[in-house]
Scaffold this motif. Structure first.
Motif, PDB file in Angstrom:
ATOM      1  N   PHE A  21       0.851  -1.188   0.000  1.00  0.00           N
ATOM      2  CA  PHE A  21       0.000   0.000   0.000  1.00  0.00           C
ATOM      3  C   PHE A  21       0.890   1.242   0.000  1.00  0.00           C
ATOM      4  N   GLY A  22       0.590   2.174  -0.868  1.00  0.00           N
ATOM      5  CA  GLY A  22       1.414   3.369  -0.954  1.00  0.00           C
ATOM      6  C   GLY A  22       2.713   3.148  -1.697  1.00  0.00           C
ATOM      7  N   GLY A  23       2.837   1.980  -2.344  1.00  0.00           N
ATOM      8  CA  GLY A  23       4.049   1.709  -3.113  1.00  0.00           C
ATOM      9  C   GLY A  23       4.113   2.563  -4.367  1.00  0.00           C
ATOM     10  N   SER A  24       5.234   2.482  -5.068  1.00  0.00           N
ATOM     11  CA  SER A  24       5.420   3.305  -6.258  1.00  0.00           C
ATOM     12  C   SER A  24       6.079   2.483  -7.351  1.00  0.00           C
ATOM     13  N   LEU A  25       6.165   3.087  -8.531  1.00  0.00           N
ATOM     14  CA  LEU A  25       6.819   2.464  -9.679  1.00  0.00           C
ATOM     15  C   LEU A  25       8.265   2.933  -9.825  1.00  0.00           C
ATOM     16  N   HIS A  26       8.827   3.456  -8.738  1.00  0.00           N
ATOM     17  CA  HIS A  26      10.189   4.001  -8.798  1.00  0.00           C
ATOM     18  C   HIS A  26      11.192   2.953  -9.259  1.00  0.00           C
ATOM     19  N   ASN A  27      11.071   1.731  -8.724  1.00  0.00           N
ATOM     20  CA  ASN A  27      12.026   0.689  -9.094  1.00  0.00           C
ATOM     21  C   ASN A  27      11.921   0.341 -10.578  1.00  0.00           C
ATOM     22  N   TYR A  28      10.718   0.350 -11.116  1.00  0.00           N
ATOM     23  CA  TYR A  28      10.546   0.061 -12.535  1.00  0.00           C
ATOM     24  C   TYR A  28      11.074   1.207 -13.396  1.00  0.00           C
ATOM     25  N   ARG A  29      10.907   2.434 -12.920  1.00  0.00           N
ATOM     26  CA  ARG A  29      11.474   3.570 -13.654  1.00  0.00           C
ATOM     27  C   ARG A  29      12.993   3.489 -13.674  1.00  0.00           C
ATOM     28  N   THR A  30      13.580   3.018 -12.558  1.00  0.00           N
ATOM     29  CA  THR A  30      15.022   2.840 -12.508  1.00  0.00           C
ATOM     30  C   THR A  30      15.498   1.836 -13.547  1.00  0.00           C
ATOM     31  N   VAL A  31      14.714   0.795 -13.736  1.00  0.00           N
ATOM     32  CA  VAL A  31      15.072  -0.231 -14.710  1.00  0.00           C
ATOM     33  C   VAL A  31      15.138   0.349 -16.118  1.00  0.00           C
ATOM     34  N   PHE A  32      14.186   1.222 -16.454  1.00  0.00           N
ATOM     35  CA  PHE A  32      14.101   1.737 -17.815  1.00  0.00           C
ATOM     36  C   PHE A  32      14.869   3.044 -18.017  1.00  0.00           C
ATOM     37  N   GLU A  33      15.546   3.516 -16.981  1.00  0.00           N
ATOM     38  CA  GLU A  33      16.267   4.789 -17.107  1.00  0.00           C
ATOM     39  C   GLU A  33      17.435   4.702 -18.089  1.00  0.00           C
ATOM     40  N   THR A  34      18.048   3.541 -18.207  1.00  0.00           N
ATOM     41  CA  THR A  34      19.173   3.364 -19.124  1.00  0.00           C
ATOM     42  C   THR A  34      18.780   2.395 -20.236  1.00  0.00           C
ATOM     43  N   ASP A  35      19.637   2.325 -21.229  1.00  0.00           N
ATOM     44  CA  ASP A  35      19.391   1.425 -22.358  1.00  0.00           C
ATOM     45  C   ASP A  35      19.876   0.004 -22.074  1.00  0.00           C
ATOM     46  N   GLN A  36      20.459  -0.226 -20.900  1.00  0.00           N
ATOM     47  CA  GLN A  36      21.030  -1.536 -20.611  1.00  0.00           C
ATOM     48  C   GLN A  36      19.960  -2.628 -20.599  1.00  0.00           C
ATOM     49  N   PHE A  37      18.788  -2.312 -20.051  1.00  0.00           N
ATOM     50  CA  PHE A  37      17.732  -3.326 -19.980  1.00  0.00           C
ATOM     51  C   PHE A  37      17.271  -3.710 -21.376  1.00  0.00           C
ATOM     52  N   VAL A  38      17.008  -2.734 -22.212  1.00  0.00           N
ATOM     53  CA  VAL A  38      16.527  -3.011 -23.569  1.00  0.00           C
ATOM     54  C   VAL A  38      17.569  -3.802 -24.356  1.00  0.00           C
ATOM     55  N   ASN A  39      18.842  -3.427 -24.217  1.00  0.00           N
ATOM     56  CA  ASN A  39      19.901  -4.141 -24.918  1.00  0.00           C
ATOM     57  C   ASN A  39      20.024  -5.580 -24.430  1.00  0.00           C
ATOM     58  N   ALA A  40      19.962  -5.766 -23.100  1.00  0.00           N
ATOM     59  CA  ALA A  40      20.030  -7.119 -22.541  1.00  0.00           C
ATOM     60  C   ALA A  40      18.816  -7.939 -22.964  1.00  0.00           C
ATOM     61  N   LEU A  41      17.661  -7.293 -23.061  1.00  0.00           N
ATOM     62  CA  LEU A  41      16.445  -7.986 -23.492  1.00  0.00           C
ATOM     63  C   LEU A  41      16.601  -8.489 -24.929  1.00  0.00           C
ATOM     64  N   LYS A  42      17.138  -7.645 -25.802  1.00  0.00           N
ATOM     65  CA  LYS A  42      17.340  -8.055 -27.193  1.00  0.00           C
ATOM     66  C   LYS A  42      18.268  -9.257 -27.282  1.00  0.00           C
ATOM     67  N   ILE A  43      19.360  -9.210 -26.520  1.00  0.00           N
ATOM     68  CA  ILE A  43      20.323 -10.314 -26.573  1.00  0.00           C
ATOM     69  C   ILE A  43      19.696 -11.602 -26.039  1.00  0.00           C
ATOM     70  N   SER A  44      18.975 -11.506 -24.932  1.00  0.00           N
ATOM     71  CA  SER A  44      18.339 -12.693 -24.357  1.00  0.00           C
ATOM     72  C   SER A  44      17.300 -13.288 -25.303  1.00  0.00           C
ATOM     73  N   VAL A  45      16.521 -12.434 -25.957  1.00  0.00           N
ATOM     74  CA  VAL A  45      15.503 -12.916 -26.895  1.00  0.00           C
ATOM     75  C   VAL A  45      16.162 -13.642 -28.066  1.00  0.00           C
ATOM     76  N   MET A  46      17.228 -13.061 -28.605  1.00  0.00           N
ATOM     77  CA  MET A  46      17.912 -13.689 -29.739  1.00  0.00           C
ATOM     78  C   MET A  46      18.533 -15.019 -29.336  1.00  0.00           C
ATOM     79  N   VAL A  47      19.243 -15.032 -28.213  1.00  0.00           N
ATOM     80  CA  VAL A  47      19.908 -16.263 -27.776  1.00  0.00           C
ATOM     81  C   VAL A  47      18.882 -17.345 -27.463  1.00  0.00           C
TER      82      VAL A  47
END
Length: 279
Positions: free
Chosen positions: A52-78
């Motif tokens: 209760f009263g939680g936030s999406l801050h941790n998820y925003r942190t995940v998407f703040e850099t391109d590292q997640f998207v790049n890692a996602l692409k590599i994992s999907v391909m592999v």
């Protein structure tokens, strides 16, 4: 066993099943719950059961850099390449050892079991040297190669059981009706192998998607990390471990696995030869 006697047994079995389900699902619930909490609440000795009263801050942190998207692409391909190639090679090998008798057949089957017994860690040095010699370190092709090699023995062994479980008489009946041997196999036997292909595909998908140690050895560059390796960026010697970010990232990583399983679970539970008796 009389009805009054069966009732307590059924109730006991249901209670045990519910307890087992809760034990299995609790870590998943705690992961999702913690992904909405800030660092102080996560480290609080008093657990926060509902965010209760939680936030999406941790998820925003995940998407703040391109590292997640790049890692996602590599994992999907592999993962995609691993599943496709492992199923392709395993299917051909399973058909060969199930439908044909040749010299060395039993030795091949025993070798598969022996390979499964070898600890993965014992192969790291040889795999690294092999990929280094072929200039495949830090590449999708190199990681896919070692993943396929790791998944293939179990996949062949599993598919062999499915192929052997389909009666050969079905193909003989189709050949009597005018089909060639190849046509009989792909028109009659192959559709009945769908549950086996899906089950082994799910195994290969989960194995490649969540694998960490091999990726740690093969993908040493920061821009070539898979998703499990990317999670280690939330652990820093100076700042400490960002458990909120790890939980948010782990939740996002788990979503594709859940979606994939929901899409194929119907095939997994369908009968192996359910279509053989239909007109």
């Amino acid at each position: 066993m009389s009805r009054p006697t069966r009732r307590p047994v059924r109730i006991t079995a249901n209670v045990i099943g519910v307890i087992a389900f809760l034990v299995a699902v609790f870590p998943v619930y705690w992961m999702v719950n913690s992904s909405f909490l800030d660092r102080n609440e996560i480290r609080n000795p008093v657990p926060t059961w509902v965010p209760f009263g939680g936030s999406l801050h941790n998820y925003r942190t995940v998407f703040e850099t391109d590292q997640f998207v790049n890692a996602l692409k590599i994992s999907v391909m592999v993962t995609g390449l691993t599943v496709v190639f492992a199923l392709g090679f395993a299917f051909v090998a399973a058909v060969a050892v199930s439908r044909f008798r040749f010299r060395g057949r039993m030795s091949f089957i025993v070798t598969l079991l022996i390979i499964q017994m070898i600890p993965v860690e014992g192969l790291f040095i040889s795999q690294y040297k092999m990929l280094e010699a072929m200039d495949l370190l830090n590449t999708v092709v190199g990681l896919t190669l070692v993943y396929v090699a790791g998944v293939l023995p179990f996949t062949i062994w599993t598919l062999r059981g499915f192929v052997a479980g389909v009666p050969y008489e079905l193909e003989e009946a189709a050949m009597i009706d005018g089909c060639s041997r190849t046509q009989a196999f792909f028109k009659i036997t192959f559709p009945l192998l769908a549950p086996g292909l899906v089950a082994t595909g799910v195994f290969g998908f989960i194995q490649a998607w969540n694998e960490f140690t091999l990726a740690l050895v093969v993908m040493t560059r920061e821009d070539q990390r898979t998703l499990p390796l990317w999670l280690t960026t939330f652990a820093d010697v100076n700042r400490g471990t960002d458990w909120g970010g790890i939980m948010a990232g782990s939740t996002l990583i788990a979503i594709p696995v859940v979606v994939f399983f929901l899409l194929v679970q119907g095939r997994m539970v369908s009968g192996l030869t359910s279509g053989a008796v239909k007109g």
